[in-house]
Design a protein around this motif. Structure first.
Motif, short mmCIF file in Angstrom:
data_model
loop_
_atom_site.label_atom_id
_atom_site.label_comp_id
_atom_site.label_asym_id
_atom_site.label_seq_id
_atom_site.Cartn_x
_atom_site.Cartn_y
_atom_site.Cartn_z
N GLN A 155 6.31 2.83 -6.75
CA GLN A 155 6.71 3.15 -5.60
C GLN A 155 8.12 3.87 -5.77
OE1 GLN A 155 5.23 2.09 -2.55
NE2 GLN A 155 3.79 1.36 -3.81
N LYS B 296 7.16 7.88 -5.46
CA LYS B 296 6.43 8.52 -4.13
C LYS B 296 7.31 9.22 -3.42
CE LYS B 296 2.76 5.00 -4.12
NZ LYS B 296 2.17 4.03 -3.09
N GLY C 243 0.77 10.20 -3.21
CA GLY C 243 0.07 8.79 -3.32
C GLY C 243 0.12 8.60 -4.89
N ASP D 66 -1.25 5.37 -7.31
CA ASP D 66 -1.93 4.14 -7.30
C ASP D 66 -2.43 3.83 -8.71
OD1 ASP D 66 -1.94 4.29 -4.50
OD2 ASP D 66 -3.76 5.76 -4.65
N ASP E 292 -10.70 -0.18 -11.38
CA ASP E 292 -11.18 0.62 -10.32
C ASP E 292 -12.60 1.25 -10.82
OD1 ASP E 292 -11.64 3.07 -8.44
OD2 ASP E 292 -10.00 2.12 -7.52
N ASN F 231 -5.39 -1.91 -4.60
CA ASN F 231 -5.67 -0.74 -3.52
C ASN F 231 -4.79 0.31 -3.42
OD1 ASN F 231 -3.81 -1.87 -2.02
ND2 ASN F 231 -4.71 -2.80 -0.35
N ASN F 232 -5.24 1.10 -2.40
CA ASN F 232 -4.45 2.38 -2.48
C ASN F 232 -2.86 2.27 -2.11
OD1 ASN F 232 -6.22 4.08 -3.16
ND2 ASN F 232 -7.15 4.65 -1.32
N SER F 233 -2.73 1.05 -1.58
CA SER F 233 -1.29 0.88 -1.02
C SER F 233 -0.08 0.67 -2.18
CB SER F 233 -1.04 -0.18 -0.22
OG SER F 233 -1.27 -1.46 -0.73
N GLY F 234 -1.00 0.51 -3.40
CA GLY F 234 0.04 0.34 -4.66
C GLY F 234 0.49 -1.16 -4.92
N ASP G 147 -11.56 -1.24 -2.62
CA ASP G 147 -10.93 -0.17 -1.79
C ASP G 147 -11.97 0.79 -1.39
OD1 ASP G 147 -9.47 2.01 -0.75
OD2 ASP G 147 -8.97 2.70 -2.87
N THR H 219 -12.13 4.37 -2.57
CA THR H 219 -12.39 4.65 -4.00
C THR H 219 -13.75 5.23 -4.14
OG1 THR H 219 -10.92 2.79 -4.67
CG2 THR H 219 -12.54 3.53 -6.17
#
Length: 275
Positions: free
Chosen positions: A46, A49, A92, A94, A106, A132-135, A146, A149
């Motif tokens: 995070q 980013k 992004g 991830d 993944d 997922n993509n939000s990390g 996700d 993906t």
């Protein structure tokens, strides 16, 4: 969002560092990773980013006074001045795999031919979590993945074969003849280094090797890149109708240089597509 942004999947190894910031360079340092957890790694991602400052690696194709940086390094010539840092954008970042039994890698990793035996071979589907993509959010439902993906069925068989030839050779670099060269130790049983995979959506000019090394520093250890694949740029996705042919590379340093050199081709294709 930049029209020339790119998406990479990279494999990182924490606990070792090298002269080239990848697994082909000479060993520089080794540090413990026992203090690192998945939660700490997610928090670190995070931090990186958005707009960040990067110093390009010494082993890179950038010019300084008419000479490539990697030529200074290979010839043992001191740099005329420090390598200037520059701003890049990380849109992004991830986490795609982590070596614990509760995390399911993944599915895009298998689709693109990444080897997962050293990362999460014991992860099981039932009750496993998917990042997922939000990390930071962890999905714990058995079959919930996700939706953005890339799955194994999304990549054609010829692309999977192409990925195998593109995959660089690990742990050796035949171009290095320095008698002081110390190879990075290969993974072994009981190895204390930590492997994981990340997906990086970034602006042009971003060095993934540097990003991984900086993440490692933030976590209080050292790290390097052990594999890299560009999977998307300017709307073109590897495995899609506009896939460009990947050439075999035997050195991760040259892989990243080839990726940087291919930017112009991608930009030209994007321009033609928009017309």
């Amino acid at each position: 969002m930049s029209g020339s942004s790119k998406v990479y999947i990279a494999e990182a190894r924490l606990g070792f560092s090298s002269t080239t910031l990848d697994s082909t360079g000479s060993l520089v340092d080794q540090q413990p990773t026992d203090h690192i957890t998945k939660e700490r790694l997610l928090d670190a991602l995070q931090v990186f980013k958005g707009e960040i400052s990067q110093t390009p690696p010494l082993y890179s194709a950038l010019n300084m006074d008419g000479k490539r940086l990697y030529d200074y390094a290979r010839e043992g010539i001191p740099l005329p001045r420090e390598i200037p840092s520059r701003k890049v954008q990380i849109y992004g970042l991830d986490l795609l795999s982590y070596p614990d039994e509760s995390t399911l890698p993944d599915p895009s990793l298998q689709a693109f031919g990444f080897q997962l035996d050293a990362v999460s071979a014991d992860a099981s589907v039932s009750g496993s979590s998917v990042i997922n993509n939000s990390g930071n959010d962890i999905i714990t439902n058995d079959n919930e993945h996700d939706k953005s993906t890339v799955g194994p069925n999304d990549v054609a068989e010829d692309v999977q074969e192409e990925r195998k030839t593109f995959r660089p050779k690990k742990f050796t670099d035949p171009t290095l003849t320095d008698p002081t060269y110390i190879p990075i130790p290969p993974p072994t049983i009981g190895d204390k280094s930590l492997y994981f995979h990340i997906r990086v959506h970034c602006s042009s000019g971003t060095y993934i090797r540097t990003l991984i090394a900086d993440i490692a520093t933030h976590l209080g250890t050292v790290g390097l890149m052990t594999d890299l694949l560009r999977v998307e740029q300017s709307g073109y996705r590897l495995g899609g109708p506009a896939t460009l042919e990947m050439r075999e590379c035997d050195n991760l340093e040259r892989v990243e240089e080839a990726i940087q050199a291919g930017n112009q081709i991608w930009d030209e294709r994007t321009h033609q597509h928009q017309e």
